[in-house]
Design a protein around this motif. Structure first.
Motif, PDB file in Angstrom:
ATOM      1  N   UNK A 461      40.015  39.131  37.204  1.00 31.70           N
ATOM      2  CA  UNK A 461      40.504  39.703  38.460  1.00 31.70           C
ATOM      3  C   UNK A 461      39.744  39.106  39.639  1.00 31.70           C
ATOM      4  N   UNK A 462      38.430  39.060  39.494  1.00 38.86           N
ATOM      5  CA  UNK A 462      37.612  38.619  40.627  1.00 38.86           C
ATOM      6  C   UNK A 462      37.754  37.125  40.904  1.00 38.86           C
ATOM      7  N   UNK A 464      40.292  35.062  40.093  1.00 35.60           N
ATOM      8  CA  UNK A 464      41.645  34.495  40.190  1.00 35.60           C
ATOM      9  C   UNK A 464      42.116  34.404  41.643  1.00 35.60           C
ATOM     10  N   UNK A 466      44.429  35.173  44.142  1.00 39.99           N
ATOM     11  CA  UNK A 466      45.532  36.135  44.116  1.00 39.99           C
ATOM     12  C   UNK A 466      46.525  35.971  45.267  1.00 39.99           C
ATOM     13  N   UNK A 468      48.632  33.452  45.930  1.00 39.57           N
ATOM     14  CA  UNK A 468      49.695  32.491  45.687  1.00 39.57           C
ATOM     15  C   UNK A 468      51.052  32.994  46.198  1.00 39.57           C
ATOM     16  N   UNK A 469      51.251  34.289  46.187  1.00 44.60           N
ATOM     17  CA  UNK A 469      52.531  34.843  46.602  1.00 44.60           C
ATOM     18  C   UNK A 469      52.467  35.486  47.979  1.00 44.60           C
ATOM     19  N   UNK A 470      51.350  35.308  48.653  1.00 45.56           N
ATOM     20  CA  UNK A 470      51.158  35.968  49.943  1.00 45.56           C
ATOM     21  C   UNK A 470      52.239  35.599  50.962  1.00 45.56           C
ATOM     22  N   UNK A 471      52.669  34.337  50.944  1.00 40.86           N
ATOM     23  CA  UNK A 471      53.708  33.940  51.898  1.00 40.86           C
ATOM     24  C   UNK A 471      54.974  34.759  51.681  1.00 40.86           C
ATOM     25  N   UNK A 472      55.207  35.145  50.431  1.00 43.30           N
ATOM     26  CA  UNK A 472      56.409  35.932  50.165  1.00 43.30           C
ATOM     27  C   UNK A 472      56.314  37.324  50.759  1.00 43.30           C
ATOM     28  N   UNK A 473      55.145  37.966  50.633  1.00 45.18           N
ATOM     29  CA  UNK A 473      55.114  39.314  51.199  1.00 45.18           C
ATOM     30  C   UNK A 473      54.914  39.277  52.706  1.00 45.18           C
ATOM     31  N   UNK A 475      56.646  37.748  54.697  1.00 45.19           N
ATOM     32  CA  UNK A 475      57.981  37.884  55.291  1.00 45.19           C
ATOM     33  C   UNK A 475      58.333  39.311  55.660  1.00 45.19           C
ATOM     34  N   UNK A 476      57.720  40.250  54.957  1.00 42.06           N
ATOM     35  CA  UNK A 476      58.135  41.645  55.127  1.00 42.06           C
ATOM     36  C   UNK A 476      57.257  42.397  56.104  1.00 42.06           C
ATOM     37  N   UNK A 477      56.356  41.682  56.786  1.00 41.85           N
ATOM     38  CA  UNK A 477      55.511  42.425  57.733  1.00 41.85           C
ATOM     39  C   UNK A 477      55.546  41.793  59.116  1.00 41.85           C
TER      40      UNK A 477
END
Lengths: 477, 477, 477, 477
Positions: A461-462, A464, A466, A468-473, A475-477
């Motif tokens: 967890x620490x 990795x 994390x 990689x998909x930030x650009x996808x979310x 979009x929603x903010x």
């Protein structure tokens, strides 16, 4: 001298006269004749013979850069993906010889030593650090084909987070002094697999929060060093009969507690000492994890293929392949194997040169595999038990078959596609793999190979990335 | 004579001279002196002594209606809920004496025989049925305190659904003839726990689709009947030391294959024969399941309490009770115990008189418990392994403690709240319970006690009244 | 006045004029006419009508000791096991009227108020404590059949263990002053199910480590108290059609955030304040948990029976009962129901008088059930989805059936044992139960009903008497 | 014409005038203006715009071999591993535009059509087979950038193994006649995702045991073919607000039942008919599975990365990253992603040329991934719910924030690292992904994407080469 063969190995080990205690008595005489150790030594000797056999030598050895002799390929410092691939092939060969059951086939610690050597520059110029001793040890080990064990777990006295050892006399092994000749060590380490049965033992500490300075060390010494004592656990060799105990008679590795009774570690064997910072970061900075995991996962894949074969052989023997729940259980194993293989492949395809010029397997897929295996191994062991059912309880012995009631067995224990004897062989194999004391120790071994699974998940967890998909979310903010 | 004590039991068993084969040799001499069987016989003798001890006799026996002597309470045919409660107390007492580890403590088969007798009217007037033989066997068993095993699983030759035995010579035990004196039986049964170590053996067939007529029988005969042969599996007694093998040295029950080599079963021992219909329905119509499950689940609860104690003792020993994941694991065991207890209680509270006047525990909660236990037992075994971790591998022996390196062990293997010796005792207990060959056979035993778990679920589905909530969904249509 | 009927309930709620906000607007007009609330209010009115119906009144009410009128039985303070049983029957009746889907049917909080009253002596003589206010509130609630919600969770700003609120303005509701008339409260509570839709609201704090004194209070006030504001989440009523939305059109309870905008709590409504010790121990010392859990688990069992019926109706509709994996899934639900029932029964059989003379259900079996349900409810919801498969996706509407393409649906959506319309009704029921926004909120609701599952396991571990089997392991040391 | 942009796509779909039924009414007017469909059409239009954008065109298109225009890269028939890689990049681009939530982004069926064309030689010379029609359809589709749906599941009337349709009128779509112009089809197919919203629909039968000859066909026809009717399920678009329904307002794809009311399929659109053998083997012999799985798994990986981001954003928002059980849950997702990626990589690295000269991804790793995803997707959805806890229930709306009680929300719903509004956005995203009707349909969709998971496991078992470890067990016999 270079890579050795089986009899050279046996001779060397027999001559060491290491101090080993077994069931309350000091072991005397050659280990290779000892009822408890002979099976393992024979198996290891076969590995050494295998590497020297004309047909295999090419894939099992390479030319030492120093003495130009053939040396074991597990010592190879890989500089290319081709080198990595060579290492994999070599490791897989030995693993298949032992069905993956020898956790400490020599290539494991050869790999560790190689990784230390390949990272020794990290110690350059640091306090109490001797990178050159790592290098020389590595070269000697490679060129003499030395075998090693290692030991790093502290005694399991008290596992509370708040516990700090406070007894006057050391429990966990510590530096209690230093002289012109070297460090003085007293105390114990909990466990060394094959402890006492190898040429040398590598000693270091697991990186941990606030490691006391006197436990912050790493070194390697011969097993027969004065004051060094190996106390074996009970042996899990079931007996000599390879019909009855097909696995434990060949592959029982033994674990021992390692006692340091004022052991003197010569300076030229010390890698570092009294340096808590290095003790904390060497293992994460070095290529220890990528290379060690790479070796381990190759072996675990072979072992799992062995489990699949055993499971499927049982299925065929009692003719249950038509049942959906049986098919489901076997496909669980298949999924496990293919997942591990894909992760291993990915670690090689995504390998990259490290800062010292060596080709490191990508760590993330290996870390993932190391999180998966402690879950799936016990499950696959359970699957084998579930397939075998009562057939894993009613197991006659070799002598039963040879006795007057042999014909009863031949008649009443026949399988759908096998004679009674062949069927019992398959079921005994399954039993020794999953239900004998040998088998359950294998389970515990794989469960904790990489350490506490909860901590493995936390580390993943620490470490990795994390986002990689930030650009996808985003979009929603 | 009535209920017996330990030495009466030992004498009787020793005198039977039953034909038992172990590791290729016929067992000679008294069983109570045999290295493999003496532990079990001693344990069983202690149970018989326990029932005759002045302080326990009242809870462990009752007055036989025929000979007015004290007889074992597991033979009691319950007519009230109070009787049921008495049975539970008696069964629990014996279970606590053996930590629930003796799957075949005598009360198990006593209960089975009692249930057969309490249901024998079902056979009245049916072809080839002798309810009076069941009754007389029951009375003799009760009044002489006979011990039994039973055997019903056919050899595991071919488990395909399409398989029907077609060999000329019987494999599965069959009636091959009948004479004035009785039935002639030839063939084998896969498994009898304690086979050969009891006074008598009860033989019947598991109800199954289209049972051939010559396998449709039930009878009981003495273990030393001519032509009856018990072939033991390998013994899982680890050794004599109760320090090293605290459980297997006391509780290893042995399983054997039962061979019928033209065995003559006297008519007065035959319950029924050549009646496939009765073979198919006697076990579901009779009170066999309710009473047998009641006994088994009492024992399993005690066993699980034992597991909880072992787990918690390890937790205390290495001081890990603060960890949430440890707390979670132990509460899994707690939840298991309390669930089983609640189901058992419910089976007693909801008990009802059957058509023959006996008070039957309610079957549904017992069926539910029998679906749960094969899942939770292996999990709790795993939990113990997960708590013990490497501590379950590094296990020294009794002799180690007594030898020159004893002080090393005392120092380096101490626990947070225990001396090294006490700590090793706890860990050896955990190991023998879950990881020795004895322990893994216990796991397999509980997993399959009630039969194939998939069939258990199917039966529950089919027999359960699923329309309890129908009024609720009717509102929506 | 005593127990009320449906129209009395509707009238009272409609007249309150509580400040409720929904989707950015203040709710105007009678709640019982509001599209979002009318379904719930009608359902609750039916419950009140049910309790007053001649045939049910006897099981649903009892005589108030103060005013001698019939009052709701959920207010009964049980003194005997018979009383407990009466409570169970009453609670079960209402639960069956609502398929267990109304988490906050009035009996839940009636029970809570009753438990507070039955334990109020614990507050005697303690600082800032008014046990007499609890008693008078209880009597008023009982005799007027008042309905309640409660709220205790603090806003989920920061769930780190190290977090303490430090903003100047309160976030979590706090006492910000006290006057002659009462306490002044400012801040918010995260969630009140049916918040704004009941007569009154009960406010307290969950016991926690170092609760600040100004959050250490408990009181009850009318929902229309000045400054009290309920902010609803989005409504999950799918629409008016009970064909399309069989459950959400009837049972959507709504959850709201509760804002205290300088609310004055009159002294006679204050149970205690500024007493962190009492705030920490009242809930564990009182009979709150045993009685509340008892109510909840009765309801959850009914709900699970409803799930079983839905699952089995689907199985019959598409004729899949022959598949082993289907049988296994349904028996999982059966095992869940029977386990919960056995635990509930046990809590009643083992009930004991508490120190204030009331008959308390045994807490351990209820605690165990509360650990089990958050695991099994989501699994049973998943099982329903697994049985329905693609049938839960292709769901036409009521209007589709009434339109020109109705005949297509009648033909192509028929089931094996149902018309297309009946089949769609069953599948829509399953969908609304497990896959609509209403259904998934039900899952989340049951998952967290008793709090964080990890903490529940920890509490069970800590409170359970773990030494029941200690005598057994003592034998081995 | 070649690859199209968004407005070309919208225009074409709007002009089709396909017969679509929604909630009991025939859809009139342009689909792109319809409240239910406009979100999806806009999203798809964005995909087409994306492929034509100057910066992306190079990675999203290639030159058609027939008309030399730029055409969509998902139509590319790969001949090398580089081609495969190009396909992966293209597919991943579109998947990231839709967070992997569009199961039927156009590339999915483009890929299917491409795989049919690449395998059409298999039909050469077989009865009632027209490989040339597949080829010409493929070329037309590619060169006009047509979009497709497909439909193959028969109505779920009766899922018993023993069921064969026997009604006089067809239920499952069948050939009821053939003329000079083509085949006549009557009956229904259960489900077409985006049915009615694409240019064309591809119709075939799932391979099954003893497929009746009149159901043994495959063809493709325009969505507006006479007699073809799409009956939509209820729409899961929550509403227009992208604040409230961030996902369903954009990505709700709709599923419909497809009714064939005496539809005439012109001969040049028929791939094969009345050939049960070809219907049974075309899908396993062709490259359908390797290429379709390849596309799907790329999309699923992107979707899982999106889930990881959502989960981690919640963790950060309420500041719970310190908890071991949270770390464990997130690492489960990480392990899932990395496993899927490794399997995908392996399928490409191990790709091999098929007998028709195309580069096929290795099927085993893809099959393994297809067994894993239906297990992990629902689990990851559950993990998101477990992290969000009560925060996923108390969800205010866009209008709430804009209203007079906005300041209450801003204050009481703030997160540790986010404003209330941003925090609610994250939680609404999590809710729409896992708990709204849109979200649960996504779960059901992924669960059954590849068919019944039990059959997938069975297929894997049957097709996997299980003798890889046979040499190892041979040593023991």
């Amino acid at each position: 001298m270079g890579a050795i063969n089986g009899s050279e190995y046996i001779d060397r080990i027999d001559q060491l006269n290491t101090e080993i205690w077994l069931d309350g008595a000091k072991v005397n005489g050659p280990l290779s004749k000892n009822a408890v150790f002979k099976g393992l030594l024979k198996t290891k000797a076969e590995l050494y013979d295998f590497q020297m056999s004309p047909s295999m030598k090419k894939e099992m050895t390479y030319i030492s850069p120093t003495n130009k002799e053939q040396v074991g390929l597990s010592y190879l410092q890989p500089k290319t993906k081709v080198d990595l691939r060579k290492r994999r092939i070599m490791i897989e060969h030995w693993a298949r010889q032992t069905c993956g059951l020898l956790g400490r086939s020599p290539d494991y610690l050869n790999t560790v030593i190689m990784s230390f050597a390949s990272s020794n520059s990290h110690l350059n110029g640091k306090e109490n650090c001797f990178p050159e001793h790592i290098q020389s040890l590595y070269e000697m080990a490679r060129d003499k084909d030395l075998s090693f064990t290692h030991t790093f777990i502290t005694p399991q006295v008290n596992r509370s987070q708040a516990y700090f050892e406070s007894s006057e006399e050391p429990i966990s092994a510590k530096i209690i002094g230093q002289t012109n000749e070297g460090l003085l060590i007293k105390g114990a380490r909990l466990l060394a697999t094959q402890g006492g049965l190898t040429d040398e033992v590598l000693v270091f500490s697991t990186p941990r929060f606030s490691c006391p300075n006197e436990e912050a060390f790493a070194f390697a010494i011969p097993s027969n060093t004065k004051g060094l004592r190996f106390i074996c656990r009970e042996s899990f060799v079931g007996g000599d009969s390879s019909f009855n105990y097909p696995l434990s008679s060949r592959f029982e590795e033994m674990d021992s507690m390692v006692v340091f009774d004022n052991v003197l570690v010569p300076w030229n064997r010390v890698f570092f000492h009294h340096n808590a910072e290095v003790a904390a970061d060497f293992f994460s900075v070095s290529s220890f994890h990528p290379f060690a995991y790479h070796q381990v996962i190759i072996r675990q894949i072979v072992k799992t293929e062995f489990m699949l074969s055993v499971a499927e052989a049982m299925v065929q023997t009692i003719n249950v392949s038509e049942y959906l729940h049986i098919q489901q259980k076997i496909s669980e194993i298949i999924i496990g194997i293919e997942t591990m293989k894909a992760l291993l492949d990915k670690s090689e395809y995504d390998a990259a040169e490290d800062s010292w010029g060596y080709m490191r397997p990508s760590i993330i897929p290996l870390q993932v595999a190391s999180n998966i295996y402690p879950e799936i191994y016990p499950r696959f062991s359970e699957i084998i038990q579930l397939i075998g059912a009562s057939g894993l309880v009613m197991l006659p012995t070799e002598k039963d078959f040879q006795s007057d009631i042999g014909p009863d067995l031949v008649r009443y224990l026949q399988g759908a596609t096998k004679t009674a004897e062949d069927r019992v062989k398959i079921f005994r194999l399954a039993w020794d793999l999953t239900m004998s004391s040998f088998g359950t120790r294998q389970t515990q071994y794989e469960r904790y190979f990489f350490g506490d699974p909860i901590r493995l998940a936390s580390q993943l967890y620490k470490s990795y990335p994390k986002d990689n998909g930030r650009d996808m979310i985003n979009k929603f903010s």
